[in-house]
Design an enzyme around this catalytic site. Structure first.
Site, PDB file in Angstrom:
ATOM      1  CG  HIS A  24      -0.375   0.154   2.531  1.00  0.00           C
ATOM      2  ND1 HIS A  24       0.519  -0.752   3.062  1.00  0.00           N
ATOM      3  CD2 HIS A  24      -0.533   1.117   3.483  1.00  0.00           C
ATOM      4  CE1 HIS A  24       0.865  -0.370   4.279  1.00  0.00           C
ATOM      5  NE2 HIS A  24       0.259   0.771   4.563  1.00  0.00           N
ATOM      6  CG  ASP A  54       0.494  -1.073   7.639  1.00  0.00           C
ATOM      7  OD1 ASP A  54       1.343  -1.947   7.919  1.00  0.00           O
ATOM      8  OD2 ASP A  54       0.727   0.144   7.681  1.00  0.00           O
ATOM      9  CG  ASP A  64       5.120   2.979   7.271  1.00  0.00           C
ATOM     10  OD1 ASP A  64       4.217   3.296   6.471  1.00  0.00           O
ATOM     11  OD2 ASP A  64       4.898   2.329   8.315  1.00  0.00           O
ATOM     12  CG  HIS A  65       4.191  -0.187   4.160  1.00  0.00           C
ATOM     13  ND1 HIS A  65       4.153  -1.511   4.529  1.00  0.00           N
ATOM     14  CD2 HIS A  65       3.764   0.524   5.228  1.00  0.00           C
ATOM     15  CE1 HIS A  65       3.696  -1.598   5.778  1.00  0.00           C
ATOM     16  NE2 HIS A  65       3.452  -0.380   6.220  1.00  0.00           N
ATOM     17  CG  HIS A  90      -4.164   0.216   6.393  1.00  0.00           C
ATOM     18  ND1 HIS A  90      -4.026   0.275   7.759  1.00  0.00           N
ATOM     19  CD2 HIS A  90      -3.087   0.883   5.888  1.00  0.00           C
ATOM     20  CE1 HIS A  90      -2.919   0.956   8.045  1.00  0.00           C
ATOM     21  NE2 HIS A  90      -2.340   1.336   6.939  1.00  0.00           N
ATOM     22  CG  HIS A 125       3.715  -2.239  10.702  1.00  0.00           C
ATOM     23  ND1 HIS A 125       2.821  -1.465  11.402  1.00  0.00           N
ATOM     24  CD2 HIS A 125       4.091  -1.487   9.637  1.00  0.00           C
ATOM     25  CE1 HIS A 125       2.639  -0.303  10.768  1.00  0.00           C
ATOM     26  NE2 HIS A 125       3.413  -0.297   9.696  1.00  0.00           N
ATOM     27  CG  HIS A 177      -0.045   4.522   4.776  1.00  0.00           C
ATOM     28  ND1 HIS A 177      -0.882   3.780   5.575  1.00  0.00           N
ATOM     29  CD2 HIS A 177      -0.732   5.661   4.446  1.00  0.00           C
ATOM     30  CE1 HIS A 177      -2.030   4.440   5.729  1.00  0.00           C
ATOM     31  NE2 HIS A 177      -1.960   5.567   5.058  1.00  0.00           N
TER      32      HIS A 177
HETATM   33 ZN    ZN Z   1      -0.180   1.816   6.514  1.00  0.00          ZN
END
Ligand code: ZN
Length: 303
Positions: A60, A210, A64-65, A140, A268, A62
């Site tokens: 996804h 997530d 941090d990914h 999410h 995570h 976001h």
């Molecule tokens: Zn996320």
């Protein structure tokens, strides 16, 4: 199959934990799942053959990914990569990376092939002779997807006593490995099952990124050998976890239990978790074969 944990932390990289990324090795093939900031440094630290990666799966959008992706793309260019790089993601990534490349790297040394999948339903996104990858929806704050990687079953093994007894023509052996019956020369067929043994078993790895707790996720990963599942908050903070679109340790363990997984790795992990021992024990109470992810850890799944 080997699974390398490159980043086991949530949201921000710290001295001990990078942000989300795992590398998967299947014989000579390497895949990367998620690519948080600093992933290319983690690959060097933990001896991942990063030049061999041809497929990158992004769960996804976001930061941090996937914020490590532009840096990795640039490094491949500096090393004069020629092979295509396949990137699989929910819709949106192609335009983000496309804009960045147009401005900063208009003459990339290699092609990037974007495979933006429809994220709402489970389906196959990659199939090779040796393994398959399917994606399935998570729950999410933004569109988020999990991945299941399954190796192919090996060819059937021909029993040595069959070779000794019948001395079959060499040109028939390949077909027998693939499941053909054997014509014995007297007009009879000897069934494949009696002259071969099962080949190497298929092994599987699921990456559940997530997500809020959603029991239906288990249906997509039934009997998986190794499950990497996000667990961002301790059990006492279930309401907070739900509001942020995340799971607690006990919830991650519940998915592993429902799926009948072989082993659970929780990742995570929020830097705010006070006692990792308590956190782990909450999961073990629900699903005993659980460990906490740590950067640099390697899990081997044997056929
Ligand atoms: Zn996320």
């Amino acid at each position: 199959m080997k699974v390398y944990i490159l980043g086991s932390g949530a949201a921000v990289p710290t001295a001990n934990r990078g942000v989300s990324s795992v590398a998967v090795q299947i014989d000579r093939d390497w895949l990367l799942i998620d690519c948080g900031e600093g992933t290319q440094v983690q690959m060097q630290r933990f001896s991942v053959r990063w030049g061999k990666i041809n497929h990158i799966l992004i769960s996804h959008l976001h930061g941090d990914h996937y914020f490590g992706l532009p840096g990795l793309i640039f490094t491949y260019h500096l090393y004069n990569r020629k092979k295509p790089l396949n990137i699989y993601s929910p819709p949106g990534l192609k335009s983000i990376i496309g804009q960045l490349l147009q401005t900063s790297l208009p003459n990339l040394s290699y092609p990037i092939v974007f495979h933006e999948f429809q994220p709402e339903r489970p389906y196959g996104i990659l199939s090779t002779k040796y393994f398959d990858v399917t994606t399935f929806p998570l729950v999410h704050r933004v569109t988020s997807n999990g991945f299941l990687i399954r190796t192919s079953e090996g060819d059937r093994k021909i029993k040595p006593e069959f070779i000794a007894d019948y001395q079959p023509d060499r040109h028939l052996l390949r077909g027998i490995q693939l499941g053909n019956d054997y014509p014995d020369g007297n007009g009879d067929l000897i069934s494949n099952a009696t002259i071969t043994l099962k080949g190497r078993r298929s092994v599987s790895f699921a990456y559940v990124s997530d997500t809020s707790f959603a029991p239906e996720i288990a249906e997509h990963i039934l009997s998986v050998d190794l499950l990497y599942h996000e667990a961002t908050f301790p059990d006492g903070e279930a309401a907070l976890a739900k509001s942020k679109g995340h799971c607690t340790s006990g919830q991650a363990a519940a998915i592993a239990h429902l799926a009948g997984a072989g082993q659970l790795v929780m990742g995570h992990l929020s830097p705010r978790i006070k006692s990792l021992d308590d956190f782990l024990n909450q999961a073990i109470a629900v699903f005993p074969n659980t460990t906490l992810a740590a950067d640099g850890q390697v899990y081997e799944i044997k056929p």
